[in-house]
Design a protein around this motif. Sequence first.
Motif, PDB file in Angstrom:
ATOM      1  N   TYR A 137       0.848  -1.185   0.000  1.00 31.81           N
ATOM      2  CA  TYR A 137       0.000   0.000   0.000  1.00 31.81           C
ATOM      3  C   TYR A 137       0.886   1.238   0.000  1.00 31.81           C
ATOM      4  CZ  TYR A 137      -3.644  -3.283   1.566  1.00 31.81           C
ATOM      5  OH  TYR A 137      -4.517  -4.333   1.685  1.00 31.81           O
ATOM      6  N   GLY A 138       0.908   1.929  -1.107  1.00 31.44           N
ATOM      7  CA  GLY A 138       1.679   3.163  -1.207  1.00 31.44           C
ATOM      8  C   GLY A 138       3.173   2.973  -1.240  1.00 31.44           C
ATOM      9  N   SER A 139       3.644   1.755  -1.380  1.00 34.26           N
ATOM     10  CA  SER A 139       5.075   1.494  -1.286  1.00 34.26           C
ATOM     11  C   SER A 139       5.391   0.154  -1.950  1.00 34.26           C
ATOM     12  CB  SER A 139       5.509   1.485   0.185  1.00 34.26           C
ATOM     13  OG  SER A 139       6.902   1.325   0.320  1.00 34.26           O
ATOM     14  N   SER A 190       2.571   3.021   5.273  1.00 32.15           N
ATOM     15  CA  SER A 190       1.345   3.678   4.851  1.00 32.15           C
ATOM     16  C   SER A 190       0.271   3.473   5.912  1.00 32.15           C
ATOM     17  CB  SER A 190       0.873   3.093   3.513  1.00 32.15           C
ATOM     18  OG  SER A 190      -0.439   3.520   3.198  1.00 32.15           O
ATOM     19  N   ASN A 204       0.887   5.292  -5.811  1.00 30.98           N
ATOM     20  CA  ASN A 204       2.105   4.612  -5.385  1.00 30.98           C
ATOM     21  C   ASN A 204       3.295   5.096  -6.217  1.00 30.98           C
ATOM     22  OD1 ASN A 204       4.177   2.651  -4.833  1.00 30.98           O
ATOM     23  ND2 ASN A 204       2.578   1.255  -4.131  1.00 30.98           N
TER      24      ASN A 204
END
Length: 447
Positions: A137-139, A190, A204
């Motif tokens: 998530y986001g990474s 995140s 992302n």
Amino acid sequence: MIEIVSLETATLGDRSYLAHDGSVAAVIDPQRDIDRMQRLAADLGVRVTHVFETHLHNDYVTGGLALAAEAGAEYHVNAADAVAFDRVPVKDGLEIAVGDMTVRALATPGHTHTHLSYVLHAEGSDTAVFTGGSLLYGSTGRPDLLGPEHTGTLARAQYASAHRLADVLPESTVIYPTHGFGSFCSATQSRATSSTIGREKLANPVLTETEERYVAELLAGLDAYPAYYARMAPANAAGPQAPDLSAPRRADAREIRRRIADGEWVVDLRTRKAFAAGHVAGTLNIGLDGQLATYLGWLIPWGTPLTLLAETPAELAAAQRELVRIGIDRPAAANVGTPEEWSDGSPLRAYPTATFADLAAVLHHRHVHVLDVRRDLEWTASHLPGALHIPLAELADRLDELPDGEVWVHCAAGYRAAIAASLLDAVGRPVVAVDDDFSNAAASGLV
């Protein structure tokens, strides 16, 4: 209708998953203490028939082999992984039927060279993908855990793998990562609790930035990770068995003193406030109310006999459960009770706790040494002028760098400072533990 249930191990920042069709289930990346997953399957009334590993994990010892053996399930591990046990080998593109579900393996190297993601299809349900340490998530998962000689290659592979997932999967595909909830396996953290391919394509960095910028930012953001990580992949390749969670042998006060005198680790699991108020001389404080396994595993010289002190049997059992997840299987001994009982009448030690406001007030009147035990990137972002910086993971080996006199030790929120304070107290140094949020340092005029 397909249901996917997550099983969170918050103290390690990981999630395991059980996907079922109402009758049979697939488990992805189970933790070592498999009884939790077994209870979940029993509560749902489903039978585990397949267990999948996305990769040979670097942050915990898997329960996959033991769970598969006890459930009579197929154990799926990448065919390219050199392991010492029988498994059903998996490779890119292979499809496996699990009841009404189909699981397809996708090669997604980057976190490791042989990392796989698993795409779950079932009629009438949204596509799901279990991404392990690939797309988070986001990474993404960090690419440096196999050594610096692999980091650059794996960082670029991570970029390619994320784009592969984004290209071949519908935007509605729900993402189920193993890491990213506080695990040091994640490049960044995140606050998101769920996501889809479509959302990640919008936010992302691995999917919104150029490869060069993503790789540069990823590598610049990497910081230290727990020393025990180096032992996890070999343990997982060897085929870990189910842990023994029975109560350890009881150590009386005399044995506790002897073990401390012999240089062994005797760890008090109580809260940092309780420990500071009174504890047995020479004991260390790594509280059960924080990331016990992460920091104990990071700091203890591997193989050092470990004795645990807890207030209740339930707390001792919880600590054992935490520790088997990183391969510390059996404490040498333990005791449940109070510090007065553990010391058997010997005087207890204590040290003060304080806030950043207290530190600011003291510095107006006299000189004290300030020790910052946060990680390098935290220090670089902001620190107290004149403070000495020794990351917690390095403190035991660098105690001789501390000047004589009273030391006020701080971190970001108090947990690591308490561990550091107990290390200093154990060697007789006068110490004050700053039990406060670092954001209050600026409000107190210290930054």
